[in-house]
Design an enzyme around this catalytic site. Sequence first.
Site, PDB file in Angstrom:
ATOM      1  NE  ARG A  22      -3.810  -1.929   2.117  1.00  0.00           N
ATOM      2  CZ  ARG A  22      -4.708  -2.278   2.996  1.00  0.00           C
ATOM      3  NH1 ARG A  22      -5.003  -1.460   3.981  1.00  0.00           N
ATOM      4  NH2 ARG A  22      -5.321  -3.436   2.896  1.00  0.00           N
ATOM      5  CB  SER A 112      -8.389  -2.072   2.634  1.00  0.00           C
ATOM      6  OG  SER A 112      -9.364  -2.536   3.516  1.00  0.00           O
ATOM      7  CG  HIS A 113      -8.985   0.598   6.138  1.00  0.00           C
ATOM      8  ND1 HIS A 113      -8.348  -0.590   5.859  1.00  0.00           N
ATOM      9  CD2 HIS A 113      -8.145   1.304   6.903  1.00  0.00           C
ATOM     10  CE1 HIS A 113      -7.175  -0.609   6.450  1.00  0.00           C
ATOM     11  NE2 HIS A 113      -7.022   0.527   7.098  1.00  0.00           N
ATOM     12  CG  ASP A 276     -13.304  -2.422   3.924  1.00  0.00           C
ATOM     13  OD1 ASP A 276     -14.050  -3.274   3.396  1.00  0.00           O
ATOM     14  OD2 ASP A 276     -12.084  -2.601   4.084  1.00  0.00           O
ATOM     15  CG  ASP A 278     -10.955  -4.358   0.607  1.00  0.00           C
ATOM     16  OD1 ASP A 278     -11.394  -3.716   1.588  1.00  0.00           O
ATOM     17  OD2 ASP A 278     -10.119  -5.274   0.725  1.00  0.00           O
ATOM     18  CG  ASP A 280     -11.504  -6.679   3.550  1.00  0.00           C
ATOM     19  OD1 ASP A 280     -11.867  -5.500   3.779  1.00  0.00           O
ATOM     20  OD2 ASP A 280     -10.309  -7.015   3.401  1.00  0.00           O
ATOM     21  NE  ARG A 281     -10.586  -2.864   7.674  1.00  0.00           N
ATOM     22  CZ  ARG A 281      -9.789  -2.165   8.457  1.00  0.00           C
ATOM     23  NH1 ARG A 281     -10.280  -1.257   9.275  1.00  0.00           N
ATOM     24  NH2 ARG A 281      -8.492  -2.360   8.418  1.00  0.00           N
ATOM     25  CB  THR A 343      -2.592  -7.584  13.394  1.00  0.00           C
ATOM     26  OG1 THR A 343      -2.892  -7.346  14.765  1.00  0.00           O
ATOM     27  CG2 THR A 343      -3.430  -6.668  12.514  1.00  0.00           C
ATOM     28  CD  GLU A 362      -7.466  -9.065  11.405  1.00  0.00           C
ATOM     29  OE1 GLU A 362      -6.362  -8.826  11.904  1.00  0.00           O
ATOM     30  OE2 GLU A 362      -7.751  -8.805  10.233  1.00  0.00           O
ATOM     31  CD  GLU A 363      -8.592  -4.134  16.185  1.00  0.00           C
ATOM     32  OE1 GLU A 363      -9.279  -3.125  16.350  1.00  0.00           O
ATOM     33  OE2 GLU A 363      -7.718  -4.244  15.307  1.00  0.00           O
ATOM     34  CE  LYS A 375     -10.460  -7.078   6.961  1.00  0.00           C
ATOM     35  NZ  LYS A 375      -9.005  -7.116   6.732  1.00  0.00           N
ATOM     36  NE  ARG A 495      -4.021  -0.223  13.360  1.00  0.00           N
ATOM     37  CZ  ARG A 495      -4.536   0.689  12.538  1.00  0.00           C
ATOM     38  NH1 ARG A 495      -5.217   1.705  13.013  1.00  0.00           N
ATOM     39  NH2 ARG A 495      -4.364   0.592  11.226  1.00  0.00           N
TER      40      ARG A 495
HETATM   41  C1  VG1 Z   1      -5.258  -3.113   9.780  1.00  0.00           C
HETATM   42  C2  VG1 Z   1      -6.040  -3.861  10.839  1.00  0.00           C
HETATM   43  C3  VG1 Z   1      -5.940  -5.347  10.609  1.00  0.00           C
HETATM   44  C4  VG1 Z   1      -6.417  -5.684   9.198  1.00  0.00           C
HETATM   45  C5  VG1 Z   1      -5.630  -4.862   8.192  1.00  0.00           C
HETATM   46  C6  VG1 Z   1      -6.161  -5.049   6.781  1.00  0.00           C
HETATM   47  O1  VG1 Z   1      -3.898  -3.456   9.876  1.00  0.00           O
HETATM   48  O2  VG1 Z   1      -5.579  -3.522  12.119  1.00  0.00           O
HETATM   49  O3  VG1 Z   1      -6.713  -6.013  11.573  1.00  0.00           O
HETATM   50  O4  VG1 Z   1      -6.236  -7.044   8.924  1.00  0.00           O
HETATM   51  O5  VG1 Z   1      -5.744  -3.471   8.499  1.00  0.00           O
HETATM   52  O6  VG1 Z   1      -7.514  -4.689   6.717  1.00  0.00           O
HETATM   53  P1  VG1 Z   1      -2.818  -2.508  10.605  1.00  0.00           P
HETATM   54  O7  VG1 Z   1      -1.501  -3.167  10.377  1.00  0.00           O
HETATM   55  O8  VG1 Z   1      -2.945  -1.160   9.978  1.00  0.00           O
HETATM   56  O9  VG1 Z   1      -3.228  -2.462  12.035  1.00  0.00           O
HETATM   57  V1  VG1 Z   1      -8.225  -4.199   5.253  1.00  0.00           V
HETATM   58  O10 VG1 Z   1      -9.811  -4.076   5.421  1.00  0.00           O
HETATM   59  O11 VG1 Z   1      -7.043  -3.598   4.619  1.00  0.00           O
HETATM   60  O12 VG1 Z   1      -7.925  -5.386   4.155  1.00  0.00           O
HETATM   61 CO    CO Z   2     -10.660  -3.980   3.573  1.00  0.00          CO
END
Ligand code: VG1
Ligand code: CO
Length: 542
Positions: A22, A112-113, A276, A278, A280-281, A343, A362-363, A375, A495
């Site tokens: 990313r 993703s997000h 989100d 993509d 998955d959330r 994670t 995952e949280e 997910k 975090r």
């Molecule tokens: C974050 C979250 C993690 C998740 C990852 C990808 O990672 O904490 O739980 O699996 O994003 O999610 P990090 O390293 O920033 O804490 V997503 O929806 O990108 O695919």
């Molecule tokens: Co995502």
Amino acid sequence: MQIEAHATRPIDGQKPGTSGLRKKTATFLSPDYLQNYVQAIFDAIEPAGKTYVLGGDGRYFNDVAIAIILRMAAANGVARMIVGRAGLLSTPAVSHLIRLHETDGGLILSASHNPGGPKGDFGLKYNIANGGPAPEAITDAIHARTRKITEYRIAKADAPDHTQDGEFALGDMRIDIVDPVTEYADLMETLFDFDAIRGLIARGFTLRFDAMHAVTGPYGVEIFERRLGAPGGSVVNHRPQPDFGGGHPDPNPVWASDLVAAMMAADGPDFGAASDGDGDRNMIMGRGIYVTPSDSLAVIAANAHLAPGYRDGITGIARSMPTSGAADRVARTLGIECHQTPTGWKYFGTLLDAGRATICGEESAGTGSDHVREKDGLWAVLMWLNIIATRGQSVAEIMADHWATYGRTYYSRHDFDGIDATVANALMNDLKSALATLPGQAAGPLTIVEAQDFDYTDPVDGSVATSQGVILTFEGGGRAVLRLSGTGTEGATLRLYLERHEAPTGDLGQDPQAALAPVKAAAEAVAGIRARTGRDGPDVVT
Ligand code: VG1
Ligand code: CO
């Protein structure tokens, strides 16, 4: 077909993080950046004669990147590519198509997000034949290739030849264009009781699904409105846009504040959810109540048997380390295995393949099962609807019952975004070097019982991941976790994860931030976040 061998040089920093590579969109747009990384993937996976799925979340550069990847796939001898129409595929849909068509893997274009657009982020992730994110051994090999690359191969053809309906060819490579939604929606119908959910909606149950201008819009419209009969307009922000409407496609109370406002209104919908960028959330809400992802995992695990796809029960639960222990209590009651992994969804793959976990979470608003190897946001939403329809209870009633049975694990995550990377790394390193001295010490209002840096050995394949976050356990059972994000593209994100369990007989109706105040104060006393970062408080609280 003419193939060009384009001379190139290694580019620094092409190292995949928690979930693929990313970077800022501008970085991905810089000369040879995407091409180098794609060639490194192909060099690592030897794609000649193989089949892959390709699609993304529709963000800015998705279309251009897909055209480049197709030309490079053809030049690298790929036999067939299965591509989502208009380049769209949600992450769980890619995972499903890889499995359904038994392909050799897939490429997902998404950050993703993270926000999209020319000033936002872009990303690329490689998934293996089980449908899941490539494990570290493979991402390490890809990164190693980016350090040595001297040329990439790309077909010179401008446009693929149209051979028949939905089918194209680029030289010897076949390209199948598939509807992004149909097969995924069909899979959902095999897992959940669509009749029961349809009946619930027909009786007047109202729902609002916020696609946040991202990839799940078309999926939400097809599943909730067309197949389940929710009135038109139940799915909002349903048109995928390259910049997600200027928003931040992260389904949490901060970035999905419109949905939260609607759900907190006295006349709000019965059920609210969001996904989100993509897909998955997920975020789950009832009228007047937000369900934390950690609680959602526990409720889903406790009730999964109500859904036809899980009628025979679940074999195990896996959760990421920072996720709360709420699901562990369910696993104990059910007498099934419970795993704590680092994670990132890639760590669940071996457990799912081995049948040692059925439900994972995952949280960070990720929940899923062994139906795919990612997910899956819409899966979680449908699971909740199935549970609501079968139990005949509201979200608030289901949560009250759950807490009355298992107790309530108060939970919150505090994010400190865009911190200077040197400051963030020093904070974590100092914390890690002090770990041995911490047990027994006072930390603000609490006493530290245990302090450790989380290392993980995969129980299936024995692979090891070290230093995945610091866990502080306090007397009385509170827990704080600190780690640095592996998905950010600017500076560092620290975090801080806080949790504290309250027994069924305790006070189950507290404000989570108030309930967690002592744990937060204790973590602050140990880590000194405020003094070191100069921040008064977190940027995002979920
Ligand atoms: C974050 C979250 C993690 C998740 C990852 C990808 O990672 O904490 O739980 O699996 O994003 O999610 P990090 O390293 O920033 O804490 V997503 O929806 O990108 O695919
Ligand atoms: Co995502």
